[in-house]
Design an enzyme around this catalytic site. Structure first.
Site, PDB file in Angstrom:
ATOM      1  N   ASN A   7     -15.352 -96.509 -28.491  1.00  0.00           N
ATOM      2  CA  ASN A   7     -16.771 -96.830 -28.414  1.00  0.00           C
ATOM      3  C   ASN A   7     -16.881 -98.214 -27.793  1.00  0.00           C
ATOM      4  OD1 ASN A   7     -19.468 -97.380 -28.757  1.00  0.00           O
ATOM      5  ND2 ASN A   7     -19.515 -97.014 -30.956  1.00  0.00           N
ATOM      6  N   ARG A  90     -17.441 -92.455 -26.447  1.00  0.00           N
ATOM      7  CA  ARG A  90     -18.808 -92.369 -26.944  1.00  0.00           C
ATOM      8  C   ARG A  90     -19.771 -92.949 -25.916  1.00  0.00           C
ATOM      9  NH1 ARG A  90     -22.849 -96.349 -29.556  1.00  0.00           N
ATOM     10  NH2 ARG A  90     -24.439 -94.885 -30.251  1.00  0.00           N
ATOM     11  N   HIS A 179     -28.468 -91.604 -31.786  1.00  0.00           N
ATOM     12  CA  HIS A 179     -27.716 -91.372 -33.038  1.00  0.00           C
ATOM     13  C   HIS A 179     -27.409 -89.894 -33.236  1.00  0.00           C
ATOM     14  CE1 HIS A 179     -29.686 -95.239 -34.852  1.00  0.00           C
ATOM     15  NE2 HIS A 179     -28.537 -95.541 -34.260  1.00  0.00           N
ATOM     16  N   ARG A 238     -35.925-104.408 -34.100  1.00  0.00           N
ATOM     17  CA  ARG A 238     -36.792-103.563 -33.274  1.00  0.00           C
ATOM     18  C   ARG A 238     -38.064-103.210 -34.039  1.00  0.00           C
ATOM     19  NH1 ARG A 238     -31.928 -99.375 -32.051  1.00  0.00           N
ATOM     20  NH2 ARG A 238     -30.653-100.695 -30.715  1.00  0.00           N
ATOM     21  N   GLU A 383     -18.989 -90.481 -37.107  1.00  0.00           N
ATOM     22  CA  GLU A 383     -19.184 -90.199 -35.693  1.00  0.00           C
ATOM     23  C   GLU A 383     -17.854 -90.114 -34.946  1.00  0.00           C
ATOM     24  OE1 GLU A 383     -22.989 -92.580 -34.329  1.00  0.00           O
ATOM     25  OE2 GLU A 383     -22.023 -93.588 -36.019  1.00  0.00           O
TER      26      GLU A 383
END
Length: 396
Positions: A7, A90, A179, A238, A383
């Protein structure tokens, strides 16, 4: 087969090496501060941990360090890089073309480079990581796993925004969702626990970045993140969903450029923006418990927005079999889980307070209160294993 999962971020490269014959993680680590001064942390099963400051000017240098550590006689997991048969990469964004995990080659990378304008933060480092590993490991199968691909089957009415349709046709402005690898994993695990592959499931991936997804029959039908990961619930920095005119109004009043406005809602808002304390939910909650009024407000806003989206998805699914919490906050913050599930009995959701408060970290736990119609779970996300699994399937 041994599979390396990678990743690559803008200044980091996280990795795990799996033995897919047993499912075991042989080694894992993280290269940090790439392009700055460089640091690496490496762990290998049964061996001493390795930490070092090392020059990492770019992702190619990071890959070189990772492969050297994986094959090192004292801290490594394999004798040679040749033992690693495949690499799973990823990618946050696969656009509209890469609708499922895929082997990577020149055509796929050219497409990923073409969509960098809609994926400017995550795209370039992921592509750089791939190129460095493809060069260092030409013998291996390289597979891309895309967070957006879980949402490839959304109905058009779920992903098309009500703006002039020509803007979708010209610029591919639509809901993509993110996600997805995490939601796909925990929804699948929940379906197994329910013994029902057709289950209606709402999954809450709550962390510094947060999203909520509705799944039925093993396929996503809606998700809170949109064209970018900015949409949906408030996050660490955010804003999540806001009236779009708020942004244009502030731009006019403050004389902000588009780049400054994007920074405002992406890195100066959310928990940090409201509380003025921190982007970390733990810090904000601690401040709230200490009497900080803005921190209290930030937590209330977060809980309120999560509850609203869960409720809307239960309406969209016409019922719900399971509610799942995952990721850093979802897995570890029992108090926030309790606040989200409070006064949700009308939707069939209720958690056992004692089980919720005592839920151990890193474990799958059912929180359902006796008599509740909707089963509620904490399911740790994985993941990396999901990426390894897809990579294995495409390597045969």
């Amino acid at each position: 087969m041994k599979i390396l999962v990678v990743n690559a971020g803008s200044s980091s490269l996280k990795y795990q090496l799996f033995d897919m014959d047993t499912g075991a993680v042989l080694a894992k680590g993280n290269c940090e501060r790439i392009g700055i001064d460089g640091a690496i942390t490496h762990k290998c099963a049964g061996k001493n941990d390795h930490k070092a400051n090392v020059s990492l000017p770019d992702h190619r240098a990071a890959v070189k360090e990772v492969l050297a550590l994986l094959t090192d006689t004292s801290v490594g997991a394999v004798r040679s890089v040749g033992e690693i048969g495949a690499v799973g990469h990823r990618f946050a964004h696969g656009g509209e073309r890469l609708r499922a995990s895929a082997r990577l080659g020149a055509d796929e990378i050219a497409y990923l480079e073409s969509i960098v304008p809609i994926n400017p933060l995550h795209g370039p480092p992921a592509i750089s990581g791939y190129k460095a590993l493809a060069e260092a490991m030409p013998h291996a199968v390289h597979v891309g796993v895309f967070d957006t691909s879980y949402y490839s089957d959304l109905e058009d009415y779920a992903y098309i925004y009500p703006i002039p349709y020509e803007l979708y046709e010209k610029y591919r402005v639509r809901r993509y969702g993110f996600h997805g690898t995490s939601h796909r994993y925990v929804a699948g695990e929940a379906a197994k626990l329910l013994h029902n592959p057709h289950a209606k499931i709402v999954t809450c991936h709550l962390g510094n970045g947060s999203s909520i997804t509705a799944t039925v029959n093993g396929k996503a039908v809606d998700t809170s993140m949109g064209f970018t990961p900015q949409d949906g619930v408030p996050m660490g920095t955010r804003s999540g969903a806001i009236d779009p005119t708020v942004l244009t109004y502030i731009m006019k009043k403050e004389g902000l450029t588009p780049e400054q406005a994007e920074k405002l809602i992406n890195s100066q808002s959310g928990l940090f923006g409201v509380s003025g304390v921190s982007s970390d939910c733990r810090d904000v909650k601690a401040a709230a418990e200490g009497g900080n009024a803005r921190a209290k407000l930030a937590v209330k806003i977060l809980v309120h927005q999560i509850k609203k989206i869960i409720g809307s998805y239960i309406a969209e699914l016409n019922g719900c079999d399971a509610l799942v919490f995952t990721a850093g906050i979802g897995e570890n913050d029992s108090e926030l889980r309790a606040l989200v599930c409070k006064d949700m009995e009308g939707l069939g959701i209720a958690v056992d307070e004692k089980i919720n408060a005592a839920a151990p970290r890193g474990a799958t736990v059912e929180l359902t209160k006796a008599g509740a119609k909707v089963r509620t779970f904490v399911i740790p996300t994985n993941e990396e294993y999901m990426i390894a699994r897809d990579t294995l399937a495409l390597s045969k």
